[in-house]
Design a protein around this motif. Structure first.
Motif, PDB file in Angstrom:
ATOM      1  N   PRO A 105      -6.607 -13.778   7.567  1.00  0.00           N
ATOM      2  CA  PRO A 105      -7.966 -13.220   7.558  1.00  0.00           C
ATOM      3  C   PRO A 105      -8.688 -13.456   8.881  1.00  0.00           C
ATOM      4  O   PRO A 105      -9.373 -12.569   9.403  1.00  0.00           O
ATOM      5  N   LEU A 106      -8.518 -14.643   9.462  1.00  0.00           N
ATOM      6  CA  LEU A 106      -9.199 -14.953  10.709  1.00  0.00           C
ATOM      7  C   LEU A 106      -8.752 -14.031  11.844  1.00  0.00           C
ATOM      8  O   LEU A 106      -9.566 -13.614  12.685  1.00  0.00           O
ATOM      9  N   ASP A 107      -7.449 -13.699  11.867  1.00  0.00           N
ATOM     10  CA  ASP A 107      -6.919 -12.789  12.888  1.00  0.00           C
ATOM     11  C   ASP A 107      -7.663 -11.458  12.862  1.00  0.00           C
ATOM     12  O   ASP A 107      -8.022 -10.899  13.900  1.00  0.00           O
ATOM     13  N   ARG A 108      -7.846 -10.946  11.638  1.00  0.00           N
ATOM     14  CA  ARG A 108      -8.510  -9.649  11.503  1.00  0.00           C
ATOM     15  C   ARG A 108      -9.942  -9.703  11.985  1.00  0.00           C
ATOM     16  O   ARG A 108     -10.422  -8.800  12.656  1.00  0.00           O
ATOM     17  N   GLU A 109     -10.618 -10.791  11.592  1.00  0.00           N
ATOM     18  CA  GLU A 109     -12.029 -10.888  11.967  1.00  0.00           C
ATOM     19  C   GLU A 109     -12.197 -10.992  13.474  1.00  0.00           C
ATOM     20  O   GLU A 109     -13.072 -10.346  14.058  1.00  0.00           O
ATOM     21  N   GLU A 110     -11.321 -11.787  14.101  1.00  0.00           N
ATOM     22  CA  GLU A 110     -11.398 -11.923  15.554  1.00  0.00           C
ATOM     23  C   GLU A 110     -11.104 -10.595  16.243  1.00  0.00           C
ATOM     24  O   GLU A 110     -11.788 -10.210  17.200  1.00  0.00           O
ATOM     25  N   MET A 111     -10.092  -9.886  15.717  1.00  0.00           N
ATOM     26  CA  MET A 111      -9.740  -8.599  16.312  1.00  0.00           C
ATOM     27  C   MET A 111     -10.877  -7.601  16.146  1.00  0.00           C
ATOM     28  O   MET A 111     -11.199  -6.841  17.073  1.00  0.00           O
ATOM     29  N   ALA A 112     -11.509  -7.611  14.962  1.00  0.00           N
ATOM     30  CA  ALA A 112     -12.621  -6.687  14.718  1.00  0.00           C
ATOM     31  C   ALA A 112     -13.772  -6.981  15.690  1.00  0.00           C
ATOM     32  O   ALA A 112     -14.371  -6.053  16.268  1.00  0.00           O
ATOM     33  N   GLU A 113     -14.042  -8.265  15.904  1.00  0.00           N
ATOM     34  CA  GLU A 113     -15.127  -8.642  16.812  1.00  0.00           C
ATOM     35  C   GLU A 113     -14.815  -8.190  18.244  1.00  0.00           C
ATOM     36  O   GLU A 113     -15.699  -7.693  18.962  1.00  0.00           O
ATOM     37  N   GLU A 114     -13.549  -8.309  18.625  1.00  0.00           N
ATOM     38  CA  GLU A 114     -13.112  -7.867  19.953  1.00  0.00           C
ATOM     39  C   GLU A 114     -13.338  -6.355  20.119  1.00  0.00           C
ATOM     40  O   GLU A 114     -13.845  -5.897  21.148  1.00  0.00           O
ATOM     41  N   VAL A 115     -12.958  -5.595  19.078  1.00  0.00           N
ATOM     42  CA  VAL A 115     -13.133  -4.132  19.134  1.00  0.00           C
ATOM     43  C   VAL A 115     -14.618  -3.780  19.188  1.00  0.00           C
ATOM     44  O   VAL A 115     -15.043  -2.878  19.917  1.00  0.00           O
ATOM     45  N   ARG A 116     -15.418  -4.511  18.415  1.00  0.00           N
ATOM     46  CA  ARG A 116     -16.855  -4.242  18.381  1.00  0.00           C
ATOM     47  C   ARG A 116     -17.467  -4.430  19.772  1.00  0.00           C
ATOM     48  O   ARG A 116     -18.230  -3.596  20.262  1.00  0.00           O
ATOM     49  N   GLN A 117     -17.080  -5.530  20.407  1.00  0.00           N
ATOM     50  CA  GLN A 117     -17.637  -5.808  21.740  1.00  0.00           C
ATOM     51  C   GLN A 117     -17.175  -4.765  22.753  1.00  0.00           C
ATOM     52  O   GLN A 117     -17.939  -4.336  23.610  1.00  0.00           O
ATOM     53  N   ARG A 118     -15.940  -4.333  22.615  1.00  0.00           N
ATOM     54  CA  ARG A 118     -15.384  -3.373  23.574  1.00  0.00           C
ATOM     55  C   ARG A 118     -15.979  -1.972  23.396  1.00  0.00           C
ATOM     56  O   ARG A 118     -16.249  -1.271  24.374  1.00  0.00           O
ATOM     57  N   THR A 119     -16.168  -1.539  22.119  1.00  0.00           N
ATOM     58  CA  THR A 119     -16.536  -0.143  21.856  1.00  0.00           C
ATOM     59  C   THR A 119     -17.998   0.055  21.500  1.00  0.00           C
ATOM     60  O   THR A 119     -18.510   1.169  21.583  1.00  0.00           O
ATOM     61  N   GLY A 120     -18.650  -0.995  21.047  1.00  0.00           N
ATOM     62  CA  GLY A 120     -20.024  -0.831  20.555  1.00  0.00           C
ATOM     63  C   GLY A 120     -20.092  -0.209  19.170  1.00  0.00           C
ATOM     64  O   GLY A 120     -21.172   0.157  18.693  1.00  0.00           O
ATOM     65  N   ALA A 121     -18.939  -0.083  18.517  1.00  0.00           N
ATOM     66  CA  ALA A 121     -18.912   0.497  17.163  1.00  0.00           C
ATOM     67  C   ALA A 121     -19.642  -0.411  16.181  1.00  0.00           C
ATOM     68  O   ALA A 121     -19.693  -1.628  16.369  1.00  0.00           O
ATOM     69  N   THR A 122     -20.203   0.187  15.138  1.00  0.00           N
ATOM     70  CA  THR A 122     -20.914  -0.572  14.113  1.00  0.00           C
ATOM     71  C   THR A 122     -19.918  -1.099  13.081  1.00  0.00           C
ATOM     72  O   THR A 122     -19.161  -0.323  12.489  1.00  0.00           O
ATOM     73  N   PHE A 123     -19.944  -2.420  12.888  1.00  0.00           N
ATOM     74  CA  PHE A 123     -19.053  -3.009  11.891  1.00  0.00           C
ATOM     75  C   PHE A 123     -19.619  -2.771  10.496  1.00  0.00           C
ATOM     76  O   PHE A 123     -20.805  -3.019  10.247  1.00  0.00           O
ATOM     77  N   ILE A 124     -18.761  -2.275   9.589  1.00  0.00           N
ATOM     78  CA  ILE A 124     -19.197  -2.047   8.206  1.00  0.00           C
ATOM     79  C   ILE A 124     -18.323  -2.875   7.275  1.00  0.00           C
ATOM     80  O   ILE A 124     -17.106  -2.680   7.202  1.00  0.00           O
ATOM     81  N   HIS A 125     -18.967  -3.813   6.585  1.00  0.00           N
ATOM     82  CA  HIS A 125     -18.225  -4.687   5.672  1.00  0.00           C
ATOM     83  C   HIS A 125     -17.909  -3.920   4.380  1.00  0.00           C
ATOM     84  O   HIS A 125     -18.760  -3.190   3.875  1.00  0.00           O
ATOM     85  N   PRO A 126     -16.707  -4.091   3.841  1.00  0.00           N
ATOM     86  CA  PRO A 126     -16.299  -3.322   2.645  1.00  0.00           C
ATOM     87  C   PRO A 126     -17.160  -3.559   1.408  1.00  0.00           C
ATOM     88  O   PRO A 126     -17.188  -2.704   0.523  1.00  0.00           O
ATOM     89  N   SER A 127     -17.829  -4.693   1.315  1.00  0.00           N
ATOM     90  CA  SER A 127     -18.567  -4.955   0.068  1.00  0.00           C
ATOM     91  C   SER A 127     -19.917  -5.638   0.286  1.00  0.00           C
ATOM     92  O   SER A 127     -20.826  -5.439  -0.515  1.00  0.00           O
ATOM     93  N   ASN A 128     -20.073  -6.404   1.342  1.00  0.00           N
ATOM     94  CA  ASN A 128     -21.325  -7.136   1.535  1.00  0.00           C
ATOM     95  C   ASN A 128     -22.193  -6.447   2.582  1.00  0.00           C
ATOM     96  O   ASN A 128     -22.450  -6.980   3.655  1.00  0.00           O
ATOM     97  N   ASP A 129     -22.626  -5.240   2.244  1.00  0.00           N
ATOM     98  CA  ASP A 129     -23.377  -4.398   3.176  1.00  0.00           C
ATOM     99  C   ASP A 129     -24.346  -3.583   2.324  1.00  0.00           C
ATOM    100  O   ASP A 129     -23.944  -2.988   1.326  1.00  0.00           O
TER     101      ASP A 129
END
Lengths: 316, 316
Positions: free
Chosen positions: A128-152
């Motif tokens: 799980p931690l790998d995914r979260e770190e990778m998602a954060e990396e993509v967010r910083q690189r692209t500026g895309a909005t992170f959307i959580h599957p359930s807690n949003d």
């Protein structure tokens, strides 16, 4: 900071904004299951929903509420399950770029489905931690909005449109039931029920093996699971700080079921209702079968949450 | 003696008499299957029909048209398949005794289903001749009326109510398709289509391995099958003298499909439409996938004939 409370009237607004992007799924009946359970069951068939699960509702709404600037930069999530496909298609529908972080051990068929919807897939390690770190990396690189599957907020309001349609079509339900995984669907179900049929009881259903939500209601704080050993793979996740307060205030209770009970209920749905349902979607029926007395003579609405299953790899 | 020709208007009468005894099954769509086939598909879900197949229509009508004296003495058939369950339940609905001759090697689950509907089961040897002799013996002993699963006027008229509803709900079909087994469903489909939408083409679908109906259309006489080796176990039977003249006069053609094509189509229906369909019910979709050019851009109605399948014994 305390997250801003969601007002039940926001479900109206969400429905107006996104209902044309999803199917209004049929509500089916089964005389045989009524005889078996001793209550009158109504089954909302979200397995027929676009991408095969209710997740399309939350994803569509979450993309729809973005600002033009946010849409320009795209959306992002990490998921190996139904939310990955849902966000990919919702983004495609609305002309928005989607980045989906999927673990390296995700089933090939699910990766292919997400790619078919035109999303960019980023492979991460399997923890799980790998995914979260990778998602954060993509967010910083692209500026895309992170959307959580359930807690949003927007996702919860999108999921609420399922029970919203259910109560519109069936204003006489005594009980409405949904499976409890990350908490988005059950929280949305609570909001829509409080809005349209406040006297209807709301009951969650959860596998014993991942009963974090049951324990969270007991302790009144968010608990986690020691293991993820359940066939109901959509229900392994924990609740979050946005959906938990809604769940705490709105749920009558959670019924827990054994793995064998989930498989048996799933087989009833397949053989008697002729519907392809995934294990998570069979959990509410398993709960009704387990505690028949609670439901005897009642009109009970079950949200059949999804039908994404590899038919060449079944538990029966 | 030449059997009396069935007038298409008799479908109206049949519908009025028995439609309340059966479900008006929903017509479902699938964007994914439309993309895959290149036509616009409408699927009439007889897998949701009572007893899990369209056979409930013919059985209900066949019991409904009996005289009070005939009803007193009961009904009788020999079948190890869907018609056994259908006649058992149709008889129970209408307070009539049912005798069902089933071969000693019939699947236990099917025998149990027939017994659950309150029918009296008589076990015969496993050869077709054994069943016929046993049925004749029961008929002489009880005076029950023998009802053939497919070559019977009232059964054909009952099966016709499926396409009748289809054309009522979808008056714009260019093509309507059904599987061809004993000929009752396709003959009824022809009658209803001639009545309600005479410009709609009617196409049958049949496994190569049991292509008796295809060959019968070529030779203009009823042909039989040398083997019964097909996964589509509902389609192994031959046409009869009552339904064959209707089929000969009304069918555009029959498309034949391979076993692997049937299994592939069945898997599409399960995984993409989330419907439990039996192999026979997948044969029309297999035919559309095989000859896409014939159907390109058309509105095509498929009768998904049934969903009775042992989910613990699947071909994929």
């Amino acid at each position: 900071m305390e997250p801003k409370k969601i007002a039940v009237e926001e479900v109206d607004t969400a429905y107006d904004l996104m209902h044309k992007m999803v199917h209004r799924t049929p509500i089916l009946r089964s005389r045989l299951l009524d005889e078996l359970t001793g209550c009158t069951l109504f089954v909302k068939t979200e397995n027929f929903q676009r991408t095969g699960s209710f997740k399309m509702r939350g994803a569509s709404h979450a993309v729809a509420v973005l600002s033009p600037e946010q849409k320009e930069k795209g959306v992002l999530t990490h998921s190996s399950g139904n939310f990955a496909q849902a966000l990919a298609l919702a983004a495609k529908d609305q002309g928005v770029k989607a980045y989906i972080v999927m673990p390296e051990n995700a089933p090939k068929v699910k990766v292919a489905a997400v790619r078919d919807y035109g999303a960019e897939i980023i492979t991460s390690g399997s923890r799980p931690l790998d995914r979260e770190e990778m998602a954060e990396e993509v967010r910083q690189r692209t500026g895309a909005t992170f959307i959580h599957p359930s807690n949003d907020r927007a996702v919860i309001l999108g999921q609420a449109t399922c029970a919203y349609e259910f109560h519109q079509d069936r204003p006489d339900l005594h009980v409405i039931m949904a499976p409890v995984g990350g908490g988005g669907l059950i929280a949305g179900t609570i909001l829509a029920t409080q809005l349209l049929n406040p006297s209807c009881s709301i009951i969650g259903a959860e596998p014993f093996n991942v009963d974090d939500a049951y324990r969270s209601l007991q302790s009144r704080k968010i608990e986690t699971n020691a293991s993820a050993q359940t066939i109901a793979d959509g229900l392994r996740t924990n609740l979050g700080d946005i959906n938990f307060p809604i769940i705490l205030g709105g749920l009558e209770r959670i019924i827990r079921v054994e793995e064998a009970e989930i498989i048996e209920a799933m087989q009833w749905i397949w053989e008697r209702m002729k519907l392809v349902a995934e294990p998570s979607a069979a959990v509410p029926l398993a709960a009704v079968l387990k505690e028949k007395e609670r439901f005897a003579g009642k009109k009970v609405g079950l949200i059949l949450s999804g039908g994404n299953v590899d038919v060449s790899d079944l538990p029966f």
